[in-house]
Design a protein around this motif. Structure first.
Motif, PDB file in Angstrom:
ATOM      1  N   LEU A 238      -2.438 -16.511   1.587  1.00  0.00           N
ATOM      2  CA  LEU A 238      -1.166 -15.682   1.418  1.00  0.00           C
ATOM      3  C   LEU A 238      -0.210 -16.061   2.386  1.00  0.00           C
ATOM      4  O   LEU A 238      -0.687 -16.605   3.521  1.00  0.00           O
ATOM      5  CB  LEU A 238      -1.695 -14.361   1.323  1.00  0.00           C
ATOM      6  N   ASP A 239       0.696 -15.315   2.319  1.00  0.00           N
ATOM      7  CA  ASP A 239       1.766 -15.612   3.539  1.00  0.00           C
ATOM      8  C   ASP A 239       1.510 -14.626   4.617  1.00  0.00           C
ATOM      9  O   ASP A 239       0.834 -13.612   4.196  1.00  0.00           O
ATOM     10  CB  ASP A 239       3.311 -15.040   3.005  1.00  0.00           C
ATOM     11  N   GLU A 240       1.451 -14.909   5.822  1.00  0.00           N
ATOM     12  CA  GLU A 240       1.202 -13.768   6.884  1.00  0.00           C
ATOM     13  C   GLU A 240       1.643 -12.528   6.819  1.00  0.00           C
ATOM     14  O   GLU A 240       3.027 -12.561   6.451  1.00  0.00           O
ATOM     15  CB  GLU A 240       1.574 -14.679   8.300  1.00  0.00           C
ATOM     16  N   VAL A 241       1.131 -11.635   7.113  1.00  0.00           N
ATOM     17  CA  VAL A 241       1.620 -10.289   6.931  1.00  0.00           C
ATOM     18  C   VAL A 241       2.642 -10.115   8.128  1.00  0.00           C
ATOM     19  O   VAL A 241       2.451 -10.652   9.118  1.00  0.00           O
ATOM     20  CB  VAL A 241       0.482  -9.298   7.170  1.00  0.00           C
ATOM     21  N   SER A 242       3.716  -9.685   7.811  1.00  0.00           N
ATOM     22  CA  SER A 242       4.800  -9.278   8.670  1.00  0.00           C
ATOM     23  C   SER A 242       4.713  -8.118   9.581  1.00  0.00           C
ATOM     24  O   SER A 242       3.512  -7.530   9.277  1.00  0.00           O
ATOM     25  CB  SER A 242       6.088  -9.285   8.144  1.00  0.00           C
ATOM     26  N   CYS A 243       5.690  -7.880  10.525  1.00  0.00           N
ATOM     27  CA  CYS A 243       5.247  -6.795  11.320  1.00  0.00           C
ATOM     28  C   CYS A 243       6.022  -5.305  10.690  1.00  0.00           C
ATOM     29  O   CYS A 243       6.196  -4.324  11.120  1.00  0.00           O
ATOM     30  CB  CYS A 243       6.255  -6.820  12.657  1.00  0.00           C
ATOM     31  N   ASP A 244       6.766  -5.582   9.361  1.00  0.00           N
ATOM     32  CA  ASP A 244       7.005  -4.469   8.610  1.00  0.00           C
ATOM     33  C   ASP A 244       6.295  -3.584   8.254  1.00  0.00           C
ATOM     34  O   ASP A 244       5.129  -3.796   7.762  1.00  0.00           O
ATOM     35  CB  ASP A 244       7.889  -5.050   7.477  1.00  0.00           C
ATOM     36  N   ARG A 245       6.240  -2.086   8.548  1.00  0.00           N
ATOM     37  CA  ARG A 245       5.471  -1.290   8.331  1.00  0.00           C
ATOM     38  C   ARG A 245       5.050  -1.006   6.948  1.00  0.00           C
ATOM     39  O   ARG A 245       3.751  -0.995   6.566  1.00  0.00           O
ATOM     40  CB  ARG A 245       6.164   0.245   9.016  1.00  0.00           C
ATOM     41  N   ASP A 246       5.874  -1.145   6.143  1.00  0.00           N
ATOM     42  CA  ASP A 246       5.627  -0.998   4.439  1.00  0.00           C
ATOM     43  C   ASP A 246       4.664  -2.183   4.117  1.00  0.00           C
ATOM     44  O   ASP A 246       3.600  -1.866   3.490  1.00  0.00           O
ATOM     45  CB  ASP A 246       6.799  -0.954   3.799  1.00  0.00           C
ATOM     46  N   GLU A 247       4.951  -3.488   4.767  1.00  0.00           N
ATOM     47  CA  GLU A 247       4.072  -4.629   4.406  1.00  0.00           C
ATOM     48  C   GLU A 247       2.675  -4.483   5.214  1.00  0.00           C
ATOM     49  O   GLU A 247       1.770  -4.751   4.250  1.00  0.00           O
ATOM     50  CB  GLU A 247       4.615  -5.733   4.964  1.00  0.00           C
ATOM     51  N   ILE A 248       2.466  -3.944   6.135  1.00  0.00           N
ATOM     52  CA  ILE A 248       1.312  -3.512   6.876  1.00  0.00           C
ATOM     53  C   ILE A 248       0.517  -2.619   6.112  1.00  0.00           C
ATOM     54  O   ILE A 248      -0.707  -2.658   5.845  1.00  0.00           O
ATOM     55  CB  ILE A 248       1.347  -2.922   8.286  1.00  0.00           C
ATOM     56  N   ARG A 249       1.207  -1.539   5.588  1.00  0.00           N
ATOM     57  CA  ARG A 249       0.541  -0.263   4.897  1.00  0.00           C
ATOM     58  C   ARG A 249       0.009  -1.192   3.449  1.00  0.00           C
ATOM     59  O   ARG A 249      -1.108  -0.631   3.021  1.00  0.00           O
ATOM     60  CB  ARG A 249       1.273   0.538   4.544  1.00  0.00           C
ATOM     61  N   GLU A 250       0.676  -1.915   2.980  1.00  0.00           N
ATOM     62  CA  GLU A 250       0.249  -2.570   1.797  1.00  0.00           C
ATOM     63  C   GLU A 250      -0.790  -3.445   1.689  1.00  0.00           C
ATOM     64  O   GLU A 250      -1.689  -3.507   0.788  1.00  0.00           O
ATOM     65  CB  GLU A 250       1.345  -3.420   1.079  1.00  0.00           C
ATOM     66  N   TRP A 251      -0.884  -4.214   2.914  1.00  0.00           N
ATOM     67  CA  TRP A 251      -1.879  -5.021   3.195  1.00  0.00           C
ATOM     68  C   TRP A 251      -3.299  -4.289   3.255  1.00  0.00           C
ATOM     69  O   TRP A 251      -4.349  -4.618   2.844  1.00  0.00           O
ATOM     70  CB  TRP A 251      -1.587  -5.753   4.432  1.00  0.00           C
ATOM     71  N   LEU A 252      -3.226  -3.096   4.217  1.00  0.00           N
ATOM     72  CA  LEU A 252      -4.398  -2.402   4.398  1.00  0.00           C
ATOM     73  C   LEU A 252      -4.991  -1.658   3.046  1.00  0.00           C
ATOM     74  O   LEU A 252      -6.279  -1.650   3.046  1.00  0.00           O
ATOM     75  CB  LEU A 252      -4.107  -1.428   5.369  1.00  0.00           C
ATOM     76  N   TYR A 253      -4.117  -1.212   2.341  1.00  0.00           N
ATOM     77  CA  TYR A 253      -4.426  -0.518   1.160  1.00  0.00           C
ATOM     78  C   TYR A 253      -4.647  -1.254   0.003  1.00  0.00           C
ATOM     79  O   TYR A 253      -5.517  -0.873  -0.846  1.00  0.00           O
ATOM     80  CB  TYR A 253      -3.365   0.518   0.960  1.00  0.00           C
ATOM     81  N   GLN A 254      -3.914  -2.319  -0.435  1.00  0.00           N
ATOM     82  CA  GLN A 254      -4.021  -3.168  -1.404  1.00  0.00           C
ATOM     83  C   GLN A 254      -4.166  -4.496  -1.386  1.00  0.00           C
ATOM     84  O   GLN A 254      -4.749  -5.489  -1.917  1.00  0.00           O
ATOM     85  CB  GLN A 254      -2.825  -2.894  -2.405  1.00  0.00           C
ATOM     86  N   GLY A 255      -3.301  -5.080  -0.522  1.00  0.00           N
ATOM     87  CA  GLY A 255      -2.947  -6.658  -0.067  1.00  0.00           C
ATOM     88  C   GLY A 255      -4.385  -7.409  -0.066  1.00  0.00           C
ATOM     89  O   GLY A 255      -4.358  -8.497  -0.449  1.00  0.00           O
ATOM     90  N   ASN A 256      -5.347  -6.956   0.914  1.00  0.00           N
ATOM     91  CA  ASN A 256      -6.253  -7.555   1.243  1.00  0.00           C
ATOM     92  C   ASN A 256      -7.419  -7.453   0.166  1.00  0.00           C
ATOM     93  O   ASN A 256      -8.094  -6.600   0.049  1.00  0.00           O
ATOM     94  CB  ASN A 256      -6.954  -6.999   2.686  1.00  0.00           C
ATOM     95  N   SER A 257      -7.313  -8.590  -0.733  1.00  0.00           N
ATOM     96  CA  SER A 257      -8.401  -8.347  -1.830  1.00  0.00           C
ATOM     97  C   SER A 257      -9.946  -8.420  -1.543  1.00  0.00           C
ATOM     98  O   SER A 257     -10.863  -8.027  -2.426  1.00  0.00           O
ATOM     99  CB  SER A 257      -8.246  -9.450  -2.924  1.00  0.00           C
ATOM    100  N   VAL A 258     -10.294  -8.906  -0.164  1.00  0.00           N
ATOM    101  CA  VAL A 258     -11.691  -8.868   0.158  1.00  0.00           C
ATOM    102  C   VAL A 258     -12.245  -7.424   0.516  1.00  0.00           C
ATOM    103  O   VAL A 258     -13.247  -6.882  -0.097  1.00  0.00           O
ATOM    104  CB  VAL A 258     -11.736  -9.720   1.301  1.00  0.00           C
ATOM    105  N   SER A 259     -11.324  -6.560   1.307  1.00  0.00           N
ATOM    106  CA  SER A 259     -11.788  -5.347   1.606  1.00  0.00           C
ATOM    107  C   SER A 259     -10.748  -4.408   1.894  1.00  0.00           C
ATOM    108  O   SER A 259      -9.919  -4.364   2.801  1.00  0.00           O
ATOM    109  CB  SER A 259     -12.611  -5.453   2.862  1.00  0.00           C
ATOM    110  N   SER A 260     -10.332  -3.426   0.670  1.00  0.00           N
ATOM    111  CA  SER A 260      -9.183  -2.745   0.875  1.00  0.00           C
ATOM    112  C   SER A 260      -9.491  -0.904   0.814  1.00  0.00           C
ATOM    113  O   SER A 260     -10.125  -0.735   0.234  1.00  0.00           O
ATOM    114  CB  SER A 260      -8.144  -3.177  -0.272  1.00  0.00           C
ATOM    115  N   ILE A 261      -8.400  -0.513   1.612  1.00  0.00           N
ATOM    116  CA  ILE A 261      -8.743   0.997   1.539  1.00  0.00           C
ATOM    117  C   ILE A 261      -8.388   1.505   0.170  1.00  0.00           C
ATOM    118  O   ILE A 261      -9.287   2.563  -0.406  1.00  0.00           O
ATOM    119  CB  ILE A 261      -7.821   1.734   2.592  1.00  0.00           C
TER     120      ILE A 261
END
Length: 339
Positions: A238-261
């Motif tokens: 995937l594309d590298e996660v940016s420093c945008d707060r919403d994008e980081i939140r999305e990664w933590l909660y849904q975007g990381n398909s391996v292990s997500s909150i």
């Protein structure tokens, strides 16, 4: 490519090498650790989570790093009874004791009267040992009772709050055969340690569409669910996660398909997050990843803790993954969060 895990098997078990391989190697070197000159002391700060700390096990009572870490964390990790004593003496409010999976499997082979066979890759125990499931749990009970006796003899049983039982079991199906196996694994723990909390880290394979990569659910009797949504976007294609707060939140909660909150929330259990704080190819995570993760998780009442992975300077996965304690800037950034 395998994700870097919180706690799995050591190399002699013929499974994927990760932190546990080095955690228990570190046991052998703990007595050889030399005291270091302590830096200027920090003013204590109140941790923002019920469980907050570094995953760090290569310390002695004299380790200046441990003393400094205590000024801003409340949770420590132990792999030996003497380390429980050390953490208690330092005033850590919560102590997490890591199960030694290799010791369980060693007992399994000892009970069989056999030597561990040489195998290239993961060893599928149920193909090697008749009635593997029941024999594993026999060894598991032996291990737990022996550990309980050691902690009681050392006078530190009451100081242990949580036992870290297993790491990403769905990715190690050569040991944890299926959901029923994992459910029994936790139920057996509760038989021996009815007054203690149990925690497991959950993740699935890089390609979760394969049957072998699907998640196991947290067993009903499990107390705490740990997730490790590390910022491995590039490794996932995937594309590298940016420093945008919403994008980081999305990664933590849904975007990381391996292990997500987001996946963990469906089970209604308190969640601990393993924070990405390791060096990859000599580089720490972006500062924004750490500061935004710290802030975002505080806003979520379902998050009971944040545990930074990993401090140990000796930790080394083939030279690519190394302990965050080797980077003074990374350590300083984390110790100043919330100040």
């Amino acid at each position: 490519m395998q994700p870097f895990c919180l706690f799995v098997c050591i190399p002699t078990m013929q499974t994927n090498t990760s932190l546990a391989a080095l955690l228990f190697i570190l046991i052998l070197s703990i007595t050889a650790c030399q005291p270091t000159v302590p830096p200027e002391p920090l003013a204590p700060v109140e941790p923002p989570f019920t469980y907050y700390g570094w995953i760090y096990v290569g310390y002695t009572a004299e380790s200046a790093d441990l003393a400094r870490i205590r000024t801003y964390t409340n949770t420590g990790f132990a792999v030996l009874p003497v380390q429980v004593q050390i953490l208690e003496g330092r005033g850590f409010e919560n102590i997490i004791f890591l199960f030694n999976e290799s010791a369980i499997l060693d007992l399994l082979w000892k009970n069989e009267g056999r030597q561990l066979p040489g195998v290239d890759g993961a060893l599928w125990y149920d193909q090697e040992i008749p009635e593997y499931r029941n024999k594993f749990f026999q060894a598991y009970r032996q291990y737990m009772q022996g550990l309980k006796d050691e902690l009681l003899t050392a006078g530190v049983y009451n100081q242990v709050d949580i036992f870290y039982l297993a790491d990403e079991p769905a990715m190690h199906r050569n040991i944890y055969l299926d959901q029923d196996f994992l459910d029994r694994y936790v139920a057996e723990f509760k038989q021996v340690f009815p007054d203690k909390l149990g925690a497991i880290t959950f993740a699935q394979a890089w390609e979760p569409t394969t049957a072998a990569g699907s998640h196991y659910d947290p067993p009903a009797q499990l107390d705490l669910v740990i997730l490790d949504p590390y910022f491995f976007a590039v490794e996932l294609g995937l594309d590298e996660v940016s420093c945008d707060r919403d994008e980081i939140r999305e990664w933590l909660y849904q975007g990381n398909s391996v292990s997500s909150i987001g996946w963990a929330k469906q089970f209604g259990k308190p969640i601990l997050v393993a924070g990405d704080a390791q060096l990859k190819d000599g580089q720490p995570p972006k500062d924004c990843y750490l500061t935004e993760m710290y802030a975002l998780l505080q806003e979520d009442p379902d998050i009971a803790g944040l545990l930074w992975f990993i401090y140990d300077k000796e930790y080394d996965e083939g030279g690519y993954i190394r302990g965050g304690g080797n980077d003074p800037h990374l350590v300083e950034l984390i110790e100043n969060l919330g100040r």
